[in-house]
Every structure is written in C-alpha cells, then in structure tokens.
Design a protein around this motif. Structure first.
Motif, PDB file in Angstrom:
ATOM      1  N   GLY A  41       0.787  -1.359   0.053  1.00  0.00           N
ATOM      2  CA  GLY A  41       0.060  -0.032  -0.021  1.00  0.00           C
ATOM      3  C   GLY A  41       0.879   1.300  -0.094  1.00  0.00           C
ATOM      4  N   ARG A  42       2.041   1.136   0.786  1.00  0.00           N
ATOM      5  CA  ARG A  42       2.976   2.495   0.761  1.00  0.00           C
ATOM      6  C   ARG A  42       3.478   2.751  -0.480  1.00  0.00           C
ATOM      7  NH1 ARG A  42       4.227   0.399   6.146  1.00  0.00           N
ATOM      8  NH2 ARG A  42       6.118  -0.408   5.140  1.00  0.00           N
ATOM      9  N   THR A  43       3.997   1.516  -1.090  1.00  0.00           N
ATOM     10  CA  THR A  43       4.604   1.726  -2.241  1.00  0.00           C
ATOM     11  C   THR A  43       3.609   2.295  -3.382  1.00  0.00           C
ATOM     12  OG1 THR A  43       6.089  -0.278  -1.823  1.00  0.00           O
ATOM     13  CG2 THR A  43       5.824   0.627  -4.149  1.00  0.00           C
ATOM     14  N   GLY A  44       2.370   1.732  -3.446  1.00  0.00           N
ATOM     15  CA  GLY A  44       1.540   2.398  -4.626  1.00  0.00           C
ATOM     16  C   GLY A  44       1.204   3.749  -4.096  1.00  0.00           C
ATOM     17  N   LEU A  45       1.181   4.064  -3.035  1.00  0.00           N
ATOM     18  CA  LEU A  45       0.622   5.414  -2.505  1.00  0.00           C
ATOM     19  C   LEU A  45       1.635   6.309  -3.109  1.00  0.00           C
ATOM     20  CD1 LEU A  45      -1.921   6.626  -1.298  1.00  0.00           C
ATOM     21  CD2 LEU A  45      -0.659   6.690   0.728  1.00  0.00           C
ATOM     22  N   VAL A  46       2.901   6.096  -2.761  1.00  0.00           N
ATOM     23  CA  VAL A  46       4.050   6.899  -3.129  1.00  0.00           C
ATOM     24  C   VAL A  46       4.144   7.211  -4.589  1.00  0.00           C
ATOM     25  CG1 VAL A  46       6.463   6.991  -3.192  1.00  0.00           C
ATOM     26  CG2 VAL A  46       5.512   6.465  -1.231  1.00  0.00           C
ATOM     27  N   LEU A  47       3.905   5.768  -5.365  1.00  0.00           N
ATOM     28  CA  LEU A  47       3.975   5.844  -6.977  1.00  0.00           C
ATOM     29  C   LEU A  47       3.110   6.751  -7.420  1.00  0.00           C
ATOM     30  CD1 LEU A  47       4.882   2.440  -8.042  1.00  0.00           C
ATOM     31  CD2 LEU A  47       6.521   4.289  -7.806  1.00  0.00           C
ATOM     32  N   VAL A  48       1.719   6.764  -6.744  1.00  0.00           N
ATOM     33  CA  VAL A  48       0.552   7.842  -7.365  1.00  0.00           C
ATOM     34  C   VAL A  48       0.717   8.949  -6.948  1.00  0.00           C
ATOM     35  CG1 VAL A  48      -2.015   7.953  -7.106  1.00  0.00           C
ATOM     36  CG2 VAL A  48      -1.201   5.606  -7.478  1.00  0.00           C
ATOM     37  N   GLY A  49       1.379   9.340  -5.739  1.00  0.00           N
ATOM     38  CA  GLY A  49       1.595  10.499  -5.223  1.00  0.00           C
ATOM     39  C   GLY A  49       2.585  11.265  -5.942  1.00  0.00           C
ATOM     40  N   LEU A  50       3.590  10.678  -6.490  1.00  0.00           N
ATOM     41  CA  LEU A  50       4.714  11.188  -7.311  1.00  0.00           C
ATOM     42  C   LEU A  50       4.190  11.598  -8.576  1.00  0.00           C
ATOM     43  CD1 LEU A  50       7.786   9.001  -6.635  1.00  0.00           C
ATOM     44  CD2 LEU A  50       7.415  11.343  -5.721  1.00  0.00           C
ATOM     45  N   VAL A  51       3.245  11.005  -9.360  1.00  0.00           N
ATOM     46  CA  VAL A  51       2.487  11.363 -10.433  1.00  0.00           C
ATOM     47  C   VAL A  51       1.682  12.315 -10.320  1.00  0.00           C
ATOM     48  CG1 VAL A  51       1.372  10.568 -12.621  1.00  0.00           C
ATOM     49  CG2 VAL A  51       3.083   8.911 -11.351  1.00  0.00           C
ATOM     50  N   VAL A  52       0.752  12.366  -9.410  1.00  0.00           N
ATOM     51  CA  VAL A  52      -0.119  13.549  -8.952  1.00  0.00           C
ATOM     52  C   VAL A  52       0.474  14.688  -8.754  1.00  0.00           C
ATOM     53  CG1 VAL A  52      -1.912  13.983  -7.379  1.00  0.00           C
ATOM     54  CG2 VAL A  52      -1.953  11.802  -8.398  1.00  0.00           C
ATOM     55  N   LEU A  53       1.560  14.667  -7.860  1.00  0.00           N
ATOM     56  CA  LEU A  53       2.206  15.944  -7.556  1.00  0.00           C
ATOM     57  C   LEU A  53       2.720  16.668  -8.893  1.00  0.00           C
ATOM     58  CD1 LEU A  53       3.180  17.501  -4.908  1.00  0.00           C
ATOM     59  CD2 LEU A  53       5.112  16.156  -4.951  1.00  0.00           C
ATOM     60  N   ALA A  54       3.474  15.705  -9.553  1.00  0.00           N
ATOM     61  CA  ALA A  54       4.063  16.228 -10.912  1.00  0.00           C
ATOM     62  C   ALA A  54       3.063  17.051 -11.832  1.00  0.00           C
ATOM     63  CB  ALA A  54       4.988  15.061 -11.865  1.00  0.00           C
ATOM     64  N   GLY A  55       1.625  16.346 -11.793  1.00  0.00           N
ATOM     65  CA  GLY A  55       0.637  16.978 -12.629  1.00  0.00           C
ATOM     66  C   GLY A  55       0.167  18.221 -11.986  1.00  0.00           C
ATOM     67  N   LEU A  56      -0.059  18.315 -10.741  1.00  0.00           N
ATOM     68  CA  LEU A  56      -0.488  19.492  -9.945  1.00  0.00           C
ATOM     69  C   LEU A  56       0.606  20.606 -10.129  1.00  0.00           C
ATOM     70  CD1 LEU A  56      -1.864  18.022  -6.826  1.00  0.00           C
ATOM     71  CD2 LEU A  56      -3.194  18.883  -8.806  1.00  0.00           C
ATOM     72  N   LEU A  57       1.994  20.131  -9.926  1.00  0.00           N
ATOM     73  CA  LEU A  57       3.021  21.278 -10.287  1.00  0.00           C
ATOM     74  C   LEU A  57       3.465  21.597 -11.624  1.00  0.00           C
ATOM     75  CD1 LEU A  57       4.997  20.668  -6.986  1.00  0.00           C
ATOM     76  CD2 LEU A  57       2.947  22.010  -7.138  1.00  0.00           C
ATOM     77  N   ALA A  58       2.773  21.188 -12.597  1.00  0.00           N
ATOM     78  CA  ALA A  58       2.957  21.302 -14.076  1.00  0.00           C
ATOM     79  C   ALA A  58       3.602  22.724 -14.220  1.00  0.00           C
ATOM     80  CB  ALA A  58       2.196  20.644 -14.794  1.00  0.00           C
ATOM     81  N   PRO A  59       2.648  23.688 -13.940  1.00  0.00           N
ATOM     82  CA  PRO A  59       3.214  25.161 -14.548  1.00  0.00           C
ATOM     83  C   PRO A  59       4.436  25.487 -13.735  1.00  0.00           C
ATOM     84  CG  PRO A  59       0.902  24.840 -13.865  1.00  0.00           C
ATOM     85  CD  PRO A  59       1.574  23.549 -13.324  1.00  0.00           C
ATOM     86  N   LEU A  60       4.704  25.142 -12.307  1.00  0.00           N
ATOM     87  CA  LEU A  60       6.160  25.341 -11.779  1.00  0.00           C
ATOM     88  C   LEU A  60       7.445  24.621 -12.312  1.00  0.00           C
ATOM     89  CD1 LEU A  60       4.687  25.710  -8.071  1.00  0.00           C
ATOM     90  CD2 LEU A  60       4.848  27.668  -9.954  1.00  0.00           C
ATOM     91  N   LEU A  61       6.876  23.179 -12.503  1.00  0.00           N
ATOM     92  CA  LEU A  61       8.196  22.361 -12.797  1.00  0.00           C
ATOM     93  C   LEU A  61       8.512  22.441 -14.363  1.00  0.00           C
ATOM     94  CD1 LEU A  61       6.988  19.264 -10.941  1.00  0.00           C
ATOM     95  CD2 LEU A  61       8.592  21.111 -10.304  1.00  0.00           C
ATOM     96  N   ALA A  62       7.478  22.851 -15.251  1.00  0.00           N
ATOM     97  CA  ALA A  62       7.911  23.000 -16.621  1.00  0.00           C
ATOM     98  C   ALA A  62       8.421  24.302 -17.116  1.00  0.00           C
ATOM     99  CB  ALA A  62       6.784  22.781 -17.388  1.00  0.00           C
ATOM    100  N   GLY A  63       9.550  24.371 -17.520  1.00  0.00           N
ATOM    101  CA  GLY A  63      10.302  25.588 -17.759  1.00  0.00           C
ATOM    102  C   GLY A  63       9.528  26.301 -19.053  1.00  0.00           C
TER     103      GLY A  63
END
Length: 285
Positions: A28-50
């Motif tokens: 469960g922790r592994t799945g949550l971390v993997l999903v969280g990383l992808v979701v976080l990347a999508g939510l922060l797209a305007p900040l992370l993308a140059g």
C-alpha cells in the motif's frame, strides 16, 4: 486459607480501520508513493515546466540533456518535459471526474434496482446494453456524435464504469440482505429504508473502494487509447496518449520521444494496482 492470584488477561486490541491498515502495508505504501509522485508532478506542472506545452523552438527532436530541454523536444520543437507534465495534469483532470461520475451513476441505479423488482429488471437490461458495446466501439460512437474532445472522453469512461459499479453494489446489497443481522432488524420493526442506509450499504460499500482504484487504472488506458487513435482530447493540448501517439513515427530516430509517457503511465498504473491490491487483501480479512 490461601488466596490465588490470577493474572488479568490483556485488553483486546482493536483492529485498525481496513483502509488505514491497507495503506500501512509495504504494498500500500509503495502504491501510494508512486501515485503521489505522478499526481504531484501533474499538480505542479506550471511550476516544474520551464516552457509552455505548446511553445515551439527551432530544436526539433533534440535529445535529452539539451540545454533548456531536460527530456529533449518533439518533432515540432516543443519541450517534452512541459508536454509530459501538462499531459499528466490533463489526464488526472479527466479520470478524477469520469470515474466518480460513473461510480455515482452506477450506484444510484443499483439503489433503484434494490427498491422494486421491475426497476431491477430495467436496470439490469440497461447494464447489459452498455456492456454490449466494446470500449473502442463505445468511444467511436460517442465521438461520432460529439466529436473529439475532453467531454467525450469523460462520457466514455463514465459509461464504461456505470455497469461495473452498479452490478458490484447490487450484488453486495443482495448478499447483505440474506444476513442474520438484517433479519433481526426486520423482526425488531426497523423500516426497510433505515435497514438499507444504516446496515446494508455500509457493509456492501467496501468493494467499491477497491473498484475505484481499479477503475482509475482502466480510465488511464481508455484515455490513452482514445488520444492515441485521435478521438480524444484535441491537439495541441497534450495528454499522455497524444504524446505517445505523436512519437510513433520517430521511435527509431528518437526513442526518448516515447519514453516519457510510457514510463509515466507504467508508474501510475503500477501505483494504482498496488493500492487496489492492498485494499482488497485487507478488506477480505
């Protein structure tokens, strides 16, 4: 007279909530971390993308590590990192609307089926009608009426999930109705509506939580397939399926073009699958 001292039994430990216990396991922790990383990347797209996802440069198919373009560029000189991050954002926006919509409609139909036998027959035939159309045919039929875009993708995913959640909840209700505690509640004079809402539904709802995680995985594939075939979100707006489809003619020349969406989809699906499996194992205990 002797007095015998007996050791008090330790108090019984309460079992943790199954959802919390499932997410506390390694799976469960592994799945949550993997999903969280992808979701976080999508939510922060305007900040992370140059760069903007549609901004073009003169560097077509630039390799990874190119200054200003960590993942390289596509055939039109657009930054692949920006398109990947904004594609994740677009995909998440679609599936978090479509899956709950399909789940809600399916559960409402299942509740209607639980009220009256005639309603049950109508609902079951409706589910059969939806399931008669394969996913691809359903997607083509919806887009033939509405045209490509975000709304048709949401509708196709929601329609595909309606019979899944509806039949799952209906089965759970039928199983719980035969349990002794329901019979005891009826004998005690509890109304049918109260039995359904206070006793049957809470015990029949656990499999729905597992199904949501599974359906999110299916929704990722449906969106990717529709965008890959050109009947999904309209270009130039990026989605993971659209970026992957665009990379197909350049696999030999620029394999990095397809690597980003493939790795992202793999990580997201793996995370959701691990989470669903952890929830399912804990609920079945």
């Amino acid at each position: 007279m002797t007095t015998t001292l007996t050791k008090a039994a330790p108090p019984a430990t309460r079992r943790r909530h199954p959802y919390r216990a499932a997410l506390a396991t390694a799976r469960g922790r592994t799945g949550l971390v993997l999903v969280g990383l992808v979701v976080l990347a999508g939510l922060l797209a305007p900040l992370l993308a140059g760069h903007g996802p549609t901004d073009q440069s003169g560097l077509a198919l630039a390799p990874p590590g190119t200054p200003g373009h960590p993942l390289g560029t596509d055939d039109l000189g657009r930054d692949l990192l920006a398109r990947l991050l904004h594609g994740i954002r677009a995909d998440l926006g679609i599936i978090v609307v479509a899956v709950p919509l399909g789940a809600a409609l399916g559960c409402l139909l299942a509740l209607a089926a639980a009220v009256h036998p005639i309603a049950d027959t109508v609902v079951q035939r409706t589910f059969d009608l939806i399931l008669a159309f394969p996913g691809l045919i359903l997607a083509l039929a919806v887009t033939a009426v509405l045209g490509p875009g975000r709304l048709p993708v949401i509708l196709v995913i929601a329609l595909a999930e309606i019979p899944v959640f509806g039949r799952l909840l209906r089965t759970g209700i039928l199983v719980q109705r035969g349990r002794e505690y329901v019979t005891a509640a009826r004998v005690g004079g509890t109304s049918g509506g109260r039995i359904l809402t206070r006793h049957i539904l809470p015990n029949a709802a656990d499999p729905l939580v597992v199904q949501i995680a599974v359906s999110l995985t299916v929704a990722v594939f449906i969106e990717g397939a529709m965008s890959f075939l050109g009947v999904g979100v309209r270009p130039p707006e990026p989605t993971l399926g659209a970026v992957l489809s665009q990379s197909m003619p350049y696999l030999a020349q620029a394999p990095h073009f397809a690597a980003g969406p493939l790795v992202t989809v793999t990580v997201l699906v793996l995370g959701l699958s691990l989470t669903a499996e952890a929830l399912n194992r804990e609920i079945r205990r």
